[in-house]
Design an enzyme around this catalytic site. Structure first.
Site, PDB file in Angstrom:
ATOM      1  N   GLY A  99       0.832  -1.205   0.000  1.00 24.34           N
ATOM      2  CA  GLY A  99       0.000   0.000   0.000  1.00 24.34           C
ATOM      3  C   GLY A  99       0.866   1.254   0.000  1.00 24.34           C
ATOM      4  CB  ILE A 130      -6.454  -8.275   7.569  1.00 26.87           C
ATOM      5  CG1 ILE A 130      -5.474  -7.831   8.645  1.00 26.87           C
ATOM      6  CG2 ILE A 130      -7.785  -7.560   7.661  1.00 26.87           C
ATOM      7  CD1 ILE A 130      -4.069  -8.322   8.520  1.00 26.87           C
ATOM      8  CE1 TYR A 135      -8.020   5.151   7.780  1.00 31.02           C
ATOM      9  CE2 TYR A 135      -8.180   7.543   7.784  1.00 31.02           C
ATOM     10  CZ  TYR A 135      -7.423   6.402   7.760  1.00 31.02           C
ATOM     11  OH  TYR A 135      -6.045   6.504   7.703  1.00 31.02           O
TER      12      TYR A 135
HETATM   13  N1  SER Z   1      -4.542   9.616   4.239  1.00 29.15           N
HETATM   14  C1  SER Z   1      -5.687   9.306   5.039  1.00 29.15           C
HETATM   15  C2  SER Z   1      -6.931   9.587   4.311  1.00 29.15           C
HETATM   16  O1  SER Z   1      -6.945  10.550   3.591  1.00 29.15           O
HETATM   17  C3  SER Z   1      -5.672  10.093   6.311  1.00 29.15           C
HETATM   18  O2  SER Z   1      -5.211   9.302   7.315  1.00 29.15           O
HETATM   19  O3  SER Z   1      -7.878   8.907   4.461  1.00 29.15           O
END
Ligand code: SER
Length: 316
Positions: free
Chosen positions: A12, A52, A139
């Site tokens: 990633g 995972i 998230y």
């Molecule tokens: N790079 C991530 C996002 O934009 C931030 O933690 O979701």
């Protein structure tokens, strides 16, 4: 830090740069890269594949390679997370729980990244280390929950789990995908290829950002720090830069011509819910964190590296 090392999400955005650095430092035979997407052609190292959420397969890998340290990077990011919140919870929390359970059972050291996305609209725009954390993306919810879970496993089982809150990471090896901070990478990709970029956040949008070499350095530094230096077991703020989309565009235009237009979409609200900068004095005081890339140094390095990458892709 003990070898052997398992890196999840090894191909990633972060993993594609951390994995080679770990190989260089600890030897190719000591780094096991777990991933299934975007494995670079000719990748020279040990690759394994596992879901995972598949605890038994992960456990078998720990035993097969006598793993001692895990960098657990697998995660669905903020923008993609809003498209499938259920899957985001399953992958982000289920994955972390599996890794922490394995760390408890096999006495492993763990690195797991949190993020600026763990903050929310009620966090002060200059986010302190300890503050209100009420994120509004799935998230972010998984990251703040994950921080608490890490702290719990440290307190309850003594798991040596260490974590930093990454800012948006600017990097060139993998194309931008699935995050909100991705505009700060896509502007380079599109700008170099077509001299144009339609930015999905407005020009004044300002979030904490960092160039990938600093991110890799911080990630390895916290894992190599003596255990008594690690005083926070939720996650350390890890700051570097903070600039607006317009400031980034202006800096890029000192090197190459890129016409940037702005067409904010749903990701604008996500960026607006995050702080503009954060205070990382605990990381600096406790384990000696420091960054080295400034905005201008980062921009010239990004352009240089991407030009080489694109010309190699064209010729190769
Ligand atoms: N790079 C991530 C996002 O934009 C931030 O933690 O979701």
């Amino acid at each position: 830090m003990d070898t052997k090392i398992l890196v999840t999400g090894a191909f990633g955005q972060i993993g594609s740069e951390l994995t080679p650095e770990l190989q260089k430092k600890y030897g190719k035979e000591n780094v096991i890269a777990l991933g299934h997407k975007n494995i670079p052609e000719g990748f020279d190292g040990i690759v394994e594949t596992a879901e995972i959420n598949d605890f038994e397969t992960l456990k078998a890998l720990i035993e097969k390679y006598q793993i001692k340290t895990i960098f657990h990077l697998v995660s669905i990011l903020s923008a993609n997370g809003e498209k499938n919140p259920d899957l985001t919870w399953k992958v982000n929390m289920g994955g972390l729980k599996n890794i922490l359970d394995l760390a408890r059972d096999y006495h492993l050291q763990v690195f797991w990244p949190s993020t600026i996305a763990a903050f929310g609209p009620s966090t002060p725009k200059e986010a302190p280390q300890h503050t209100i954390m009420q994120p509004t993306t799935m998230y972010g919810v998984t990251k703040v929950s994950g921080e608490l879970l890490c702290n719990y496993y440290f307190l309850k089982y003594g798991v040596d789990v260490r974590s930093v809150r990454y800012p948006g990471i600017i990097s060139w090896k993998t194309p931008p995908e699935g995050g909100t901070s991705d505009y700060s990478v896509a502007i380079f990709y599109d700008g170099i290829k077509s001299e144009k970029y339609e930015c999905f956040v407005g020009p004044e949008t300002t979030i904490p950002l960092m160039y990938i070499p600093d991110c890799i350095k911080g990630t390895i530094d916290i894992m190599e720090a003596p255990i008594d230096k690690i005083k926070i077991r939720t996650s350390y703020n890890l700051g570097a830069l903070s600039f607006s989309a317009k400031e980034l565009s202006d800096e890029i235009n000192k090197h190459i011509k890129v016409e940037v237009t702005y067409k904010p979409d749903a990701r604008q609200a996500i960026a607006d819910s995050w702080p503009k900068s954060f205070n990382d004095s605990d990381a600096r005081a406790d384990w000696g964190w420091s960054h080295s890339y400034t905005l201008d140094k980062m921009v010239s390095d990004m352009i240089e590296n991407l030009k080489i990458k694109f010309s190699q892709e064209k010729n190769g």
